[in-house]
Design a protein around this motif. Structure first.
Motif, mmCIF file in Angstrom:
data_model
loop_
_atom_site.group_PDB
_atom_site.id
_atom_site.type_symbol
_atom_site.label_atom_id
_atom_site.label_comp_id
_atom_site.label_asym_id
_atom_site.label_seq_id
_atom_site.Cartn_x
_atom_site.Cartn_y
_atom_site.Cartn_z
ATOM 1 N N ALA A 90 -9.402 -52.099 58.005
ATOM 2 C CA ALA A 90 -9.051 -50.801 58.573
ATOM 3 C C ALA A 90 -9.026 -50.837 60.096
ATOM 4 O O ALA A 90 -8.155 -50.219 60.730
ATOM 5 C CB ALA A 90 -10.035 -49.741 58.080
ATOM 6 N N ALA A 91 -9.969 -51.550 60.685
ATOM 7 C CA ALA A 91 -10.020 -51.627 62.148
ATOM 8 C C ALA A 91 -8.830 -52.398 62.697
ATOM 9 O O ALA A 91 -8.222 -51.985 63.703
ATOM 10 C CB ALA A 91 -11.320 -52.284 62.585
ATOM 11 N N GLU A 92 -8.486 -53.507 62.067
ATOM 12 C CA GLU A 92 -7.336 -54.281 62.556
ATOM 13 C C GLU A 92 -6.035 -53.483 62.410
ATOM 14 O O GLU A 92 -5.151 -53.582 63.270
ATOM 15 C CB GLU A 92 -7.257 -55.610 61.819
ATOM 16 N N ALA A 93 -5.936 -52.683 61.353
ATOM 17 C CA ALA A 93 -4.744 -51.828 61.198
ATOM 18 C C ALA A 93 -4.692 -50.779 62.308
ATOM 19 O O ALA A 93 -3.625 -50.506 62.871
ATOM 20 C CB ALA A 93 -4.767 -51.164 59.824
ATOM 21 N N ALA A 94 -5.849 -50.202 62.644
ATOM 22 C CA ALA A 94 -5.886 -49.187 63.699
ATOM 23 C C ALA A 94 -5.621 -49.793 65.068
ATOM 24 O O ALA A 94 -4.979 -49.164 65.927
ATOM 25 C CB ALA A 94 -7.237 -48.476 63.686
ATOM 26 N N LEU A 95 -6.105 -51.004 65.277
ATOM 27 C CA LEU A 95 -5.936 -51.673 66.571
ATOM 28 C C LEU A 95 -4.555 -52.303 66.726
ATOM 29 O O LEU A 95 -4.082 -52.516 67.845
ATOM 30 C CB LEU A 95 -6.997 -52.765 66.740
ATOM 31 N N GLY A 96 -3.936 -52.671 65.597
ATOM 32 C CA GLY A 96 -2.665 -53.374 65.651
ATOM 33 C C GLY A 96 -2.797 -54.817 66.056
ATOM 34 O O GLY A 96 -1.833 -55.425 66.542
ATOM 35 N N ARG A 97 -3.971 -55.409 65.839
ATOM 36 C CA ARG A 97 -4.200 -56.808 66.210
ATOM 37 C C ARG A 97 -5.380 -57.345 65.417
ATOM 38 O O ARG A 97 -6.182 -56.590 64.884
ATOM 39 C CB ARG A 97 -4.497 -56.928 67.706
ATOM 40 N N GLU A 98 -5.456 -58.680 65.323
ATOM 41 C CA GLU A 98 -6.587 -59.307 64.671
ATOM 42 C C GLU A 98 -7.736 -59.466 65.668
ATOM 43 O O GLU A 98 -7.518 -59.604 66.882
ATOM 44 C CB GLU A 98 -6.194 -60.676 64.108
ATOM 45 N N VAL A 99 -8.957 -59.432 65.148
ATOM 46 C CA VAL A 99 -10.128 -59.603 66.003
ATOM 47 C C VAL A 99 -10.611 -61.040 65.903
ATOM 48 O O VAL A 99 -10.288 -61.775 64.964
ATOM 49 C CB VAL A 99 -11.255 -58.617 65.611
ATOM 50 N N THR A 100 -11.402 -61.454 66.872
ATOM 51 C CA THR A 100 -11.857 -62.840 66.953
ATOM 52 C C THR A 100 -13.267 -63.035 66.411
ATOM 53 O O THR A 100 -13.659 -64.156 66.090
ATOM 54 C CB THR A 100 -11.815 -63.333 68.405
ATOM 55 N N ALA A 101 -14.041 -61.961 66.337
ATOM 56 C CA ALA A 101 -15.397 -62.025 65.777
ATOM 57 C C ALA A 101 -15.770 -60.639 65.289
ATOM 58 O O ALA A 101 -15.378 -59.621 65.887
ATOM 59 C CB ALA A 101 -16.410 -62.528 66.809
ATOM 60 N N PHE A 102 -16.538 -60.597 64.208
ATOM 61 C CA PHE A 102 -16.984 -59.347 63.604
ATOM 62 C C PHE A 102 -18.496 -59.301 63.725
ATOM 63 O O PHE A 102 -19.198 -60.165 63.196
ATOM 64 C CB PHE A 102 -16.554 -59.317 62.134
ATOM 65 N N VAL A 103 -19.016 -58.312 64.464
ATOM 66 C CA VAL A 103 -20.450 -58.198 64.728
ATOM 67 C C VAL A 103 -20.981 -56.965 64.004
ATOM 68 O O VAL A 103 -20.517 -55.848 64.256
ATOM 69 C CB VAL A 103 -20.733 -58.069 66.240
ATOM 70 N N ASP A 104 -21.947 -57.165 63.129
ATOM 71 C CA ASP A 104 -22.532 -56.052 62.386
ATOM 72 C C ASP A 104 -23.998 -55.893 62.748
ATOM 73 O O ASP A 104 -24.737 -56.884 62.850
ATOM 74 C CB ASP A 104 -22.413 -56.297 60.875
ATOM 75 N N LEU A 105 -24.424 -54.642 62.912
ATOM 76 C CA LEU A 105 -25.827 -54.302 63.122
ATOM 77 C C LEU A 105 -26.261 -53.345 62.030
ATOM 78 O O LEU A 105 -25.577 -52.357 61.761
ATOM 79 C CB LEU A 105 -26.054 -53.632 64.486
ATOM 80 N N ASP A 106 -27.409 -53.611 61.402
ATOM 81 C CA ASP A 106 -27.982 -52.655 60.464
ATOM 82 C C ASP A 106 -28.678 -51.541 61.251
ATOM 83 O O ASP A 106 -29.551 -51.824 62.094
ATOM 84 C CB ASP A 106 -29.001 -53.334 59.552
ATOM 85 N N ALA A 107 -28.333 -50.290 60.955
ATOM 86 C CA ALA A 107 -28.921 -49.167 61.680
ATOM 87 C C ALA A 107 -30.407 -49.016 61.407
ATOM 88 O O ALA A 107 -31.121 -48.358 62.172
ATOM 89 C CB ALA A 107 -28.194 -47.876 61.314
ATOM 90 N N THR A 108 -30.886 -49.619 60.328
ATOM 91 C CA THR A 108 -32.292 -49.460 59.941
ATOM 92 C C THR A 108 -33.214 -50.455 60.632
ATOM 93 O O THR A 108 -34.398 -50.528 60.297
ATOM 94 C CB THR A 108 -32.434 -49.597 58.418
ATOM 95 N N LEU A 109 -32.697 -51.217 61.597
ATOM 96 C CA LEU A 109 -33.525 -52.138 62.389
ATOM 97 C C LEU A 109 -33.357 -51.820 63.876
ATOM 98 O O LEU A 109 -32.797 -52.607 64.641
ATOM 99 C CB LEU A 109 -33.169 -53.599 62.104
#
Length: 246
Positions: A90-109
């Motif tokens: 969904a993010a790449e569709a909204a941006l119109g480009r591919e990303v180079t890294a995907f960084v996730d953070l858990d909100a519970t930490l």
């Protein structure tokens, strides 16, 4: 471009509404959202949620709009991996480009430091694995002091070694998987079906930053630790007392 991601559902059995519950003056999610948005290496941030209130709040903070999470990904049983895959697409569709890294953070930490994000990104860029996963050294060790019953009910060390392990220091190192930070190669996220199919390497963080909020006790513990951190870092703004448990 590096994409930051936080995934939060509106439901929580352990702590009702925990992802938007106030913690030391702001919603729990903001303790993870703010450092992602402030990191100059992260080009865009998305929040995957089924909660319209959190969705609108995140957009107001400056996140990219990917809409609400599909219902099938908003259940207790929905795999984190599929939530990540949906958010990336969904993010790449909204941006119109591919990303180079995907960084996730858990909100519970929320006790992570901004340096943890950079440290995991540095490790990812240096080693080029499929994934960097934050871990802390396990408090209990299956080679030493984790036990399980056999068919008769008698206890045995979970992972016995020849001759046995009689001191914690002699046991092989094992880690606890903690959601302080993940960094993924987007190509790996697209093709794999589970976390451990590729080369997943550890980013080691201290146990004191690895408290995951899963129940009311965890929330109060994290609140106490966060208040202590704020008090040490800012002697001007007073820290209000912790209210009694309801």
């Amino acid at each position: 471009m590096i994409l930051g991601h936080i995934g939060v559902r509106k439901g929580s059995k352990g702590v009702p509404g925990k992802n938007f519950k106030p913690l030391c003056g702001k919603p729990l999610i903001d303790w993870s959202l703010e450092p992602l948005l402030a990191n100059p290496r992260v080009g865009a941030v998305v929040v995957s949620t089924d909660d319209p209130v959190i969705h609108d709040h995140a957009l107001g903070m400056g996140t990219l709009d990917i809409g609400l999470r599909p219902d099938e990904l908003a259940t207790d049983a929905a795999p984190k991996w599929e939530v990540w895959q949906h958010a990336l697409e969904a993010a790449e569709a909204a941006l119109g480009r591919e990303v180079t890294a995907f960084v996730d953070l858990d909100a519970t930490l929320p006790l992570r430091l901004p340096a943890d994000i950079d440290g995991a990104l540095d490790l990812f860029e240096a080693e080029r694995p499929d994934m960097v996963m934050s871990v802390c050294e396990a408090r209990k060790n299956p080679y030493f002091n984790l036990v399980e019953p056999d068919e008769s009910g008698a206890l045995h060390v979970s992972k016995p070694l020849p001759g046995g392990v009689w001191a914690r220091q002699a046991a092989p190192t094992v880690y606890e998987h903690v959601g302080i930070v993940y960094v993924l190669d987007p190509a790996y996220l697209r093709r794999a079906e589970t976390i451990y199919e590729g080369r997943v390497i550890p980013y080691v963080v201290p146990a004191e930053r690895s408290v995951d909020i899963d129940n009311p006790f965890d929330f109060r513990l994290v609140e106490l630790l966060m208040r202590e951190r704020l008090a040490l870092g800012d002697g001007i703004n007073p820290i209000p007392p912790i209210p009694p448990a309801s």
